[in-house]
Design an enzyme around this catalytic site. Sequence first.
Site, PDB file in Angstrom:
ATOM      1  N   LYS A 230      14.904  68.389  68.166  1.00 54.15           N
ATOM      2  CA  LYS A 230      14.651  66.945  68.295  1.00 54.15           C
ATOM      3  C   LYS A 230      14.586  66.268  66.930  1.00 54.15           C
ATOM      4  O   LYS A 230      14.383  65.061  66.841  1.00 54.15           O
ATOM      5  CB  LYS A 230      13.331  66.712  69.039  1.00 54.15           C
ATOM      6  CG  LYS A 230      13.347  67.165  70.503  1.00 54.15           C
ATOM      7  CD  LYS A 230      12.084  66.719  71.193  1.00 54.15           C
ATOM      8  CE  LYS A 230      11.777  67.514  72.441  1.00 54.15           C
ATOM      9  NZ  LYS A 230      12.608  67.156  73.593  1.00 54.15           N
ATOM     10  N   CYS A 372       9.963  65.578  82.802  1.00 51.59           N
ATOM     11  CA  CYS A 372       9.011  66.705  82.716  1.00 51.59           C
ATOM     12  C   CYS A 372       7.565  66.200  82.621  1.00 51.59           C
ATOM     13  O   CYS A 372       6.737  66.817  81.946  1.00 51.59           O
ATOM     14  CB  CYS A 372       9.327  67.645  81.558  1.00 51.59           C
ATOM     15  SG  CYS A 372      10.952  68.366  81.660  1.00 51.59           S
TER      16      CYS A 372
END
Length: 416
Positions: A230, A372
């Site tokens: 990320k 999520c």
Amino acid sequence: MIAEPDARAARIAADFPLLAQPTSRGKRLAYLDSAATSQKPQAVIDSLVHYYTHDNANIHRGVYELAERATDAFEGARAKVARFVNAAEPAEIVWTRNTTEAINLVSFSWGLANLEPGDVILTTQLEHHSNLVPWQLLAAKTGAELRYIEVDAEGLHVLDDLDEKLRGVKLVAMSHVSNTLGTIAPLAEIIPRAHAVGAVVLIDGAQSTPHFAVDVRALDVDFFVASGHKMCGPTGIGFLYGKRALLDAMPPFLTGGDMIREVGYERTTFNELPWKFEAGTSNIADAIALGAAVEYLEHIGMDWVAAHERALTVYALERLQPFVARGLDIYGPKDVTKRSGVISFNFADIHAHDLASILDLDGVCVRAGHHCTMPLMDKMGWPATARASFYLYNTERDVDQLIVALDKAADVFKVA
Ligand code: 7TS
């Protein structure tokens, strides 16, 4: 003419070869899903190619020059990551596959050794499953209680009852930035109060480390975790930062080669930090490339990255505003100083997945679903959201492309 800092972002985008690639429909790519994973600059891609072309050997064992070069590059990358988050020493950085594995390491190693029935693990209602499921399982195994800091309708932490919530707490495990709503946690308020009751604090930095300067010592966190993929690095590499005293006292998580000092048929002694937690051959190339990624980010400057994303978020929220009258719901903190470059939304009665598919036809990549964070979606009463997330290479042009595509989606779905 494009105003700064957008012009710099446009130059930065040129470092990321994938962003120049049109879609199969010939559309310009507007990549707005960096909260899921970032794109990679050429410097990181070059690092991977260079390693496999020139330096590949197993580490920590060879006495020949090539193996020493691989070991030096691998340990050098650890030092770069330590510097990036301001750890006291590289030995406090343990390589893991990602944030998820780093949290599991703490849960299995520190958690099983330290929690007893009646102890409390305090987390929040915002957490990614990665920072929730390991604690649910740990609570079930140890008899500890899992408790939640609540969030309000904007996704802001409710701290009125924090003293009560902190009673009996041994571990606070919470995210620095929410991946679904972008909420930046008020850690400066929470961490000292957690320490005052003797709790250990783990911060999930998956969504903060890529986007603004993180200083683990200024935050005074005990554990801090993040994922390389990320933050411009490759997949398959992440890290756990831990204060030396805590890591030293913890038993190993995975066991086998490289993490040992002496092995006999009867007993084994373990290696020093950080290798005690790095069993088996490490992900050498990706660790080195993560070192290249943090150097790239340092070169750009994390304060610039943060300021750019803030400006782009403000711009996007302004451009989205006219859609509100047509049924666009924008989620997350209204105060932009309390949110990162993540914007979750729903548009009229269009399902988020359908919306994302329509945007994709115009080259706009957004994520749709529960991100999520299923308990958070349940609490808020959203079946799903669409989510646009920004990074250093995004420009106002990407936002404009999103706006045009949203307008088209309104036509397709006959939104008034
Ligand atoms: N914690 C947070 C706050 C995250 O956003 C993510 C990934 C993780 C943990 C897990 O990271 P991993 O690298 O171990 O998988 N978040 C997302 C997302 O928002 N969309 O895809 C992945």
